[in-house]
Design an enzyme around this catalytic site. Structure first.
Site, PDB file in Angstrom:
ATOM      1  N   LYS A  34       0.849  -1.199   0.000  1.00 15.97           N
ATOM      2  CA  LYS A  34       0.000   0.000   0.000  1.00 15.97           C
ATOM      3  C   LYS A  34       0.884   1.248   0.000  1.00 15.97           C
ATOM      4  O   LYS A  34       1.528   1.566   0.992  1.00 15.97           O
ATOM      5  CB  LYS A  34      -0.909   0.027   1.235  1.00 15.97           C
ATOM      6  CG  LYS A  34      -2.021   1.055   1.067  1.00 15.97           C
ATOM      7  CD  LYS A  34      -2.551   1.580   2.370  1.00 15.97           C
ATOM      8  CE  LYS A  34      -1.730   2.685   2.962  1.00 15.97           C
ATOM      9  NZ  LYS A  34      -1.633   3.899   2.139  1.00 15.97           N
ATOM     10  N   SER A  61       5.807   7.382   9.939  1.00 12.95           N
ATOM     11  CA  SER A  61       6.009   8.142  11.180  1.00 12.95           C
ATOM     12  C   SER A  61       5.906   7.245  12.409  1.00 12.95           C
ATOM     13  O   SER A  61       5.273   6.183  12.378  1.00 12.95           O
ATOM     14  CB  SER A  61       4.966   9.258  11.264  1.00 12.95           C
ATOM     15  OG  SER A  61       3.680   8.678  11.341  1.00 12.95           O
ATOM     16  N   THR A  62       6.503   7.712  13.495  1.00 14.20           N
ATOM     17  CA  THR A  62       6.444   6.963  14.760  1.00 14.20           C
ATOM     18  C   THR A  62       5.000   6.869  15.242  1.00 14.20           C
ATOM     19  O   THR A  62       4.580   5.815  15.746  1.00 14.20           O
ATOM     20  CB  THR A  62       7.352   7.645  15.803  1.00 14.20           C
ATOM     21  OG1 THR A  62       8.711   7.539  15.326  1.00 14.20           O
ATOM     22  CG2 THR A  62       7.260   6.985  17.162  1.00 14.20           C
ATOM     23  N   ALA A  63       4.212   7.926  15.058  1.00 10.67           N
ATOM     24  CA  ALA A  63       2.819   7.898  15.523  1.00 10.67           C
ATOM     25  C   ALA A  63       2.041   6.785  14.813  1.00 10.67           C
ATOM     26  O   ALA A  63       1.327   5.999  15.448  1.00 10.67           O
ATOM     27  CB  ALA A  63       2.168   9.253  15.274  1.00 10.67           C
ATOM     28  N   THR A  64       2.198   6.690  13.482  1.00 13.69           N
ATOM     29  CA  THR A  64       1.486   5.633  12.752  1.00 13.69           C
ATOM     30  C   THR A  64       2.076   4.261  13.096  1.00 13.69           C
ATOM     31  O   THR A  64       1.337   3.280  13.212  1.00 13.69           O
ATOM     32  CB  THR A  64       1.563   5.880  11.227  1.00 13.69           C
ATOM     33  OG1 THR A  64       1.083   7.195  10.963  1.00 13.69           O
ATOM     34  CG2 THR A  64       0.732   4.888  10.452  1.00 13.69           C
ATOM     35  N   GLU A 108      10.797  16.456  14.722  1.00 13.56           N
ATOM     36  CA  GLU A 108      11.339  16.069  13.417  1.00 13.56           C
ATOM     37  C   GLU A 108      10.695  16.976  12.376  1.00 13.56           C
ATOM     38  O   GLU A 108       9.522  16.786  12.037  1.00 13.56           O
ATOM     39  CB  GLU A 108      10.972  14.601  13.129  1.00 13.56           C
ATOM     40  CG  GLU A 108      11.506  14.122  11.810  1.00 13.56           C
ATOM     41  CD  GLU A 108      10.972  12.745  11.395  1.00 13.56           C
ATOM     42  OE1 GLU A 108       9.799  12.445  11.676  1.00 13.56           O
ATOM     43  OE2 GLU A 108      11.729  12.004  10.752  1.00 13.56           O
ATOM     44  N   GLU A 124      10.138   0.977  10.425  1.00 10.59           N
ATOM     45  CA  GLU A 124      11.198   1.961  10.147  1.00 10.59           C
ATOM     46  C   GLU A 124      10.551   3.327  10.311  1.00 10.59           C
ATOM     47  O   GLU A 124       9.766   3.760   9.466  1.00 10.59           O
ATOM     48  CB  GLU A 124      11.743   1.787   8.725  1.00 10.59           C
ATOM     49  CG  GLU A 124      12.377   0.438   8.429  1.00 10.59           C
ATOM     50  CD  GLU A 124      13.671   0.186   9.199  1.00 10.59           C
ATOM     51  OE1 GLU A 124      14.154   1.108   9.895  1.00 10.59           O
ATOM     52  OE2 GLU A 124      14.188  -0.938   9.116  1.00 10.59           O
ATOM     53  N   CYS A 139      14.203  10.282   6.556  1.00 15.24           N
ATOM     54  CA  CYS A 139      14.236   9.859   7.956  1.00 15.24           C
ATOM     55  C   CYS A 139      15.605  10.080   8.564  1.00 15.24           C
ATOM     56  O   CYS A 139      15.728  10.483   9.705  1.00 15.24           O
ATOM     57  CB  CYS A 139      13.833   8.391   8.050  1.00 15.24           C
ATOM     58  SG  CYS A 139      14.743   7.332   6.925  1.00 15.24           S
TER      59      CYS A 139
HETATM   60  P1  NAD Z   1       2.758   8.297   7.811  1.00 14.65           P
HETATM   61  O1  NAD Z   1       3.015   7.505   9.029  1.00 14.65           O
HETATM   62  O2  NAD Z   1       1.778   9.415   7.905  1.00 14.65           O
HETATM   63  O3  NAD Z   1       2.222   7.372   6.617  1.00 14.65           O
HETATM   64  C1  NAD Z   1       2.963   6.280   6.128  1.00 14.65           C
HETATM   65  C2  NAD Z   1       2.023   5.254   5.496  1.00 14.65           C
HETATM   66  O4  NAD Z   1       1.162   4.726   6.510  1.00 14.65           O
HETATM   67  C3  NAD Z   1       1.114   5.806   4.410  1.00 14.65           C
HETATM   68  O5  NAD Z   1       1.045   4.845   3.363  1.00 14.65           O
HETATM   69  C4  NAD Z   1      -0.225   5.929   5.119  1.00 14.65           C
HETATM   70  O6  NAD Z   1      -1.330   5.847   4.229  1.00 14.65           O
HETATM   71  C5  NAD Z   1      -0.191   4.722   6.053  1.00 14.65           C
HETATM   72  N1  NAD Z   1      -1.067   4.809   7.236  1.00 14.65           N
HETATM   73  C6  NAD Z   1      -1.475   5.917   7.880  1.00 14.65           C
HETATM   74  N2  NAD Z   1      -2.249   5.575   8.957  1.00 14.65           N
HETATM   75  C7  NAD Z   1      -2.300   4.222   8.985  1.00 14.65           C
HETATM   76  C8  NAD Z   1      -2.904   3.263   9.864  1.00 14.65           C
HETATM   77  N3  NAD Z   1      -3.611   3.629  10.938  1.00 14.65           N
HETATM   78  N4  NAD Z   1      -2.705   1.948   9.601  1.00 14.65           N
HETATM   79  C9  NAD Z   1      -1.971   1.546   8.560  1.00 14.65           C
HETATM   80  N5  NAD Z   1      -1.382   2.398   7.679  1.00 14.65           N
HETATM   81  C10 NAD Z   1      -1.538   3.728   7.893  1.00 14.65           C
HETATM   82  O7  NAD Z   1       4.199   8.812   7.338  1.00 14.65           O
HETATM   83  P2  NAD Z   1       4.567   9.775   6.126  1.00 14.65           P
HETATM   84  O8  NAD Z   1       4.135  11.164   6.494  1.00 14.65           O
HETATM   85  O9  NAD Z   1       4.073   9.176   4.857  1.00 14.65           O
HETATM   86  O10 NAD Z   1       6.169   9.691   6.112  1.00 14.65           O
HETATM   87  C11 NAD Z   1       6.969  10.510   6.886  1.00 14.65           C
HETATM   88  C12 NAD Z   1       7.516   9.770   8.104  1.00 14.65           C
HETATM   89  O11 NAD Z   1       8.161   8.572   7.689  1.00 14.65           O
HETATM   90  C13 NAD Z   1       8.580  10.548   8.858  1.00 14.65           C
HETATM   91  O12 NAD Z   1       8.363  10.465  10.244  1.00 14.65           O
HETATM   92  C14 NAD Z   1       9.886   9.826   8.500  1.00 14.65           C
HETATM   93  O13 NAD Z   1      10.917   9.976   9.433  1.00 14.65           O
HETATM   94  C15 NAD Z   1       9.411   8.428   8.359  1.00 14.65           C
HETATM   95  N6  NAD Z   1      10.342   7.646   7.539  1.00 14.65           N
HETATM   96  C16 NAD Z   1      11.110   6.708   8.147  1.00 14.65           C
HETATM   97  C17 NAD Z   1      12.042   5.982   7.410  1.00 14.65           C
HETATM   98  C18 NAD Z   1      12.913   4.934   8.053  1.00 14.65           C
HETATM   99  O14 NAD Z   1      13.481   4.125   7.328  1.00 14.65           O
HETATM  100  N7  NAD Z   1      13.041   4.891   9.365  1.00 14.65           N
HETATM  101  C19 NAD Z   1      12.175   6.220   6.044  1.00 14.65           C
HETATM  102  C20 NAD Z   1      11.372   7.183   5.452  1.00 14.65           C
HETATM  103  C21 NAD Z   1      10.436   7.889   6.210  1.00 14.65           C
END
Ligand code: NAD
Length: 511
Positions: free
Chosen positions: A209, A261-264, A414, A282, A316
Site C-alpha cells: 500500500k 512516522s512513529t505515531a502511525t 522532526e 522503520e 528519515c
Molecule cells: P505516515 O506515518 O503518515 O504514513 C505512512 C504510510 O502509513 C502511508 O502509506 C499511510 O497511508 C499509512 N497509514 C497511515 N495511517 C495508517 C494506519 N492507521 N494503519 C496503517 N497504515 C496507515 O508517514 P509519512 O508522512 O508518509 O512519512 C513521513 C515519516 O516517515 C517521517 O516520520 C519519517 O521519518 C518516516 N520515515 C522513516 C524511514 C525509516 O526508514 N526509518 C524512512 C522514510 C520515512
C-alpha cells in the site's frame, strides 16, 4: 500533460533467458519476451491477482511544484484490499515452493523491465514527489535498480548449530506467508522495491500500500510486475489510510513491514497485536550531526549541508540537529550560510534546481507552523526563515536557526523539511548527552580528524546507524534500523532477510 522526456526509450525489453527452468517466454506471454509499453500519462490501475484493476472512484495526485492535478489514482475499497490479500494467500504456496534461484529469475526479469523504463520513472518520480529530476530523482532510481538483482542473489543458508555422533541440530528458515508493506511519500520508488524484493526472494507473497500522496510510481511498477511475476505474488492497492488498517488487522497477513512516522508505527504495532503479526517498523528520527573539536569543519560544510537538506529535509536519516564545538561555531555558521545561499529551491523539472518543494500540503502546513514558532520566539535565523505563501508550489526556503534553546520545537521535533538548527556545545560528555536526549535513535553523523575519538562518540550514541566523516550511505549488506522509538527490527542484510522468515529448529537424533 506528457511525461515524455525525450530520452528515446525502447518500448520492449530484450528477451530474458532462463537458466533455472522457469519458462520466461510463458511468463512474459510473448515468444520474444517483449513487454507492453507503459503510458505514464494514465490511466492508472491497481495490481490484484496479476490483473490491472480500475475503480469507479479515483483520487487526485498533485504535482507539488504547482499544486495542479497530475493524475487520478484508483481509490481502492476494502473489497479490493481483501481481494489482494486473498490473491496473495492463494499465490503463496506455489511461490514458496520454487527454489530461490527460480524466484531470483522472476525478480531479475522485473529489474530488466524497470531498467527499460528508467528515464520515464525518474521523470514520474520528480513530478509526483517534487525532488529534482536531474539529481535526487535520478539518484533514487539509480540506487534502487541495481540493488534489486544484488538483493535477489542473497540466500539465507540453513545452519547446523550442533553435531555429534548422537544428534544434529539445524536451524532452517521458512517464509511467513503474506507480507503487507506500507510505505511513505518521501522515496516512493525506492520503498516499493526495498519492501517487496526481500519479502519475495525469501518466498513470501506481498500486498503493498503506497502513500496516497505518491502512488504513481508504485502503480506503474505494478503494471510491469503484472507482466513478469506469477499472478497474486505481488499486489498493489492504492487509497486512504484505512486500507493500511485493513492490512494490519487481517488474519491472513503474517507480517507488516512499515516505513513512516512513529505515531502511525505505534498504531500499526497495536493493530498487529490482535493476530500476533511479525512487524518491522522503520520510523521517524531526529538525527544529530556532531562536529568534534578537531573536525575539518571547512571540508565538512557541503557534506553536512547535503546530510541535512538532501531531499529538502524529507528523509528519515537527515541530519536534523547540527552540534558544533564552540571554538569554530561562528566561522562554521558563516560558511554554512554562505554555502546555503548557493543552493536553489525550485521546480524539480528545472535542471537548475538543487532542492525541490515539500511533497504535500499536509507537510507544508506543519512546516508553516514550525516556522511561525521559530519567528514568534525570536530565534536567530541567519538564512531563510520566511515561507513565501504566494507561490503556487509547496516551496519552503533553506533555513538555518542559530543556537535555539535545546527544548525549542525546532530542536525537539522532526521537521521533515529544510529547516535545521545549529547548536553550540562545549564538551564531549555534554554533546553525547544532548544527542541522546530524544525518543528517537535512527541515525547520526560524527565529524572528526581523530577516528578513535569519533568511534568513541559513535559507540556512546543511542542510534541504529552512525556515519563517520561522511553522509548517509547505504551499504547493500548492512542491516538498517532504528533504536528506541525510531523502529523495530531491521531491513537489509542477512538480518533483514531473516526478518521475513520463521525459524525452524530441527533436532535430529541419529540413533
Ligand atoms: P505516515 O506515518 O503518515 O504514513 C505512512 C504510510 O502509513 C502511508 O502509506 C499511510 O497511508 C499509512 N497509514 C497511515 N495511517 C495508517 C494506519 N492507521 N494503519 C496503517 N497504515 C496507515 O508517514 P509519512 O508522512 O508518509 O512519512 C513521513 C515519516 O516517515 C517521517 O516520520 C519519517 O521519518 C518516516 N520515515 C522513516 C524511514 C525509516 O526508514 N526509518 C524512512 C522514510 C520515512
Amino acid at each position: 500533460m506528457s511525461y515524455s522526456d525525450g530520452a528515446g526509450q525502447p518500448e520492449v525489453v530484450p528477451a530474458i533467458s532462463s537458466s533455472t527452468g522457469v519458462n520466461m517466454e510463458e511468463v512474459l506471454g510473448k515468444p520474444d519476451g517483449a513487454l507492453k509499453p507503459l503510458d505514464f500519462n494514465g490511466p492508472y490501475g491497481m495490481l490484484i491477482d496479476g490483473e490491472i484493476v480500475s475503480t469507479s472512484e479515483g483520487f487526485d495526485v498533485f504535482n507539488p511544484a504547482d499544486n495542479r492535478v497530475l493524475a487520478s489514482a484508483p481509490a481502492g475499497a476494502s473489497a479490493d484490499m481483501n481481494a489482494a490479500i486473498a490473491a496473495a494467500k492463494r499465490a503463496f504456496p506455489s511461490w514458496a515452493a520454487l527454489s530461490a534461484d527460480q524466484r531470483e529469475e522472476y525478480i531479475v526479469a522485473l529489474f530488466s523491465a524497470l531498467e527499460v523504463h528508467k528515464e520515464e520513472f525518474i521523470t514520474l518520480l520528480s513530478l509526483e514527489q517534487g525532488k529534482p529530476r536531474h539529481n535526487q530523482a535520478s539518484f533514487e532510481v539509480n540506487l534502487a535498480n541495481p540493488w534489486i538483482p544484488e538483493t535477489a542473489k542473497s540466500r539465507l543458508k540453513d545452519q547446523v548449530l550442533e553435531e555429534d555422533d548422537e544428534r544434529r541440530v539445524e536451524l532452517r528458515r521458512s517464509p511467513l506467508g503474506v507480507v503487507g508493506a506500507i510505505i511513505p511519500w518521501n522515496y516512493p520508488y525506492l520503498h516499493v522495491l526495498w519492501k517487496s524484493v526481500p519479502a519475495l526472494i525469501t518466498g513470501n507473497s506481498v500486498v503493498l500500500k503506497p502513500s496516497p500522496y505518491t502512488p504513481l510510481c508504485a502503480l506503474r511498477i505494478g503494471e510491469l510486475a503484472a507482466q513478469v511475476l506469477p499472478p497474486g505474488v505481488f499486489n498493489i492497492v492504492t487509497g486512504g489510510n484505512e486500507l493500511g488498517q485493513i492490512l494490519t488487522e487481517h488474519p491472513d497477513v503474517a507480517m507488516i513491514t512499515f516505513t513512516g512516522s512513529t505515531a502511525t508505527g505505534a498504531k500499526i504495532m497495536a493493530a498487529c497485536a490482535g493476530t500476533i503479526k511479525r512487524v518491522t517498523l522503520e520510523l521517524g528520527g531526529n538525527d544529530p550531526a556532531i562536529l568534534l573539536p578537531d573536525a575539518d569543519w571547512k571540508d565538512a560544510v557541503p557534506k553536512v549541508f547535503a546530510a541535512a537538506y538532501g531531499n529538502s529535509g524529507q528523509w528519515c536519516i537527515a541530519a536534523k540537529r547540527i552540534y558544533v564545538h564552540r571554538s569554530f561555531h561562528d566561522d562554521f555558521v558563516e560558511a554554512f550560510v554562505e554555502y546555503g545561499k548557493t543552493q536553489k529551491v525550485g521546480d524539480g523539472m528545472d535542471p537548475t534546481s538543487d532542492l525541490g518543494p515539500i511533497n504535500n500540503r499536509m507537510q507544508y502546513d506543519k512546516l508553516r507552523d514550525l516556522f511561525a514558532d521559530t519567528q514568534r520566539n525570536g530565534y536567530r535565523v541567519p538564512l531563510g526563515g520566511t515561507i513565501d505563501e504566494s507561490l503556487d508550489g509547496n516551496f519552503v526556503p533553506i533555513t538555518v536557526v542559530d543556537d535555539p534553546p535545546e527544548d525549542s520545537r525546532v530542536v525537539q521535533e522532526e521537521p521533515f523539511g529544510p529547516i535545521v538548527p545549529i547548536l553550540v556545545y562545549d564538551d564531549i560528555d555534554e554533546v553525547v548527552q544532548r544527542a541522546n536526549s530524544t525518543v528517537y535513535g535512527l541515525g547520526a553523523t560524527v565529524w572528526a580528524s581523530d577516528l578513535d575519538a569519533a568511534l568513541d562518540v559513535a559507540s556512546r550514541l543511542e542510534s541504529g546507524n552512525v556515519w563517520i566523516n561522511g553522509g548517509q550511505s547505504h551499504p547493500l549488506h548492512a542491516p538498517f534500523g532504528g533504536h528506541k522509538q525510531s523502529g523495530l527490527s531491521v531491513e537489509h542484510g542477512d538480518e533483514g532477510l531473516a526478518s521475513h522468515t520463521n525459524n525452524k529448529t530441527l533436532v535430529i537424533r541419529k540413533r
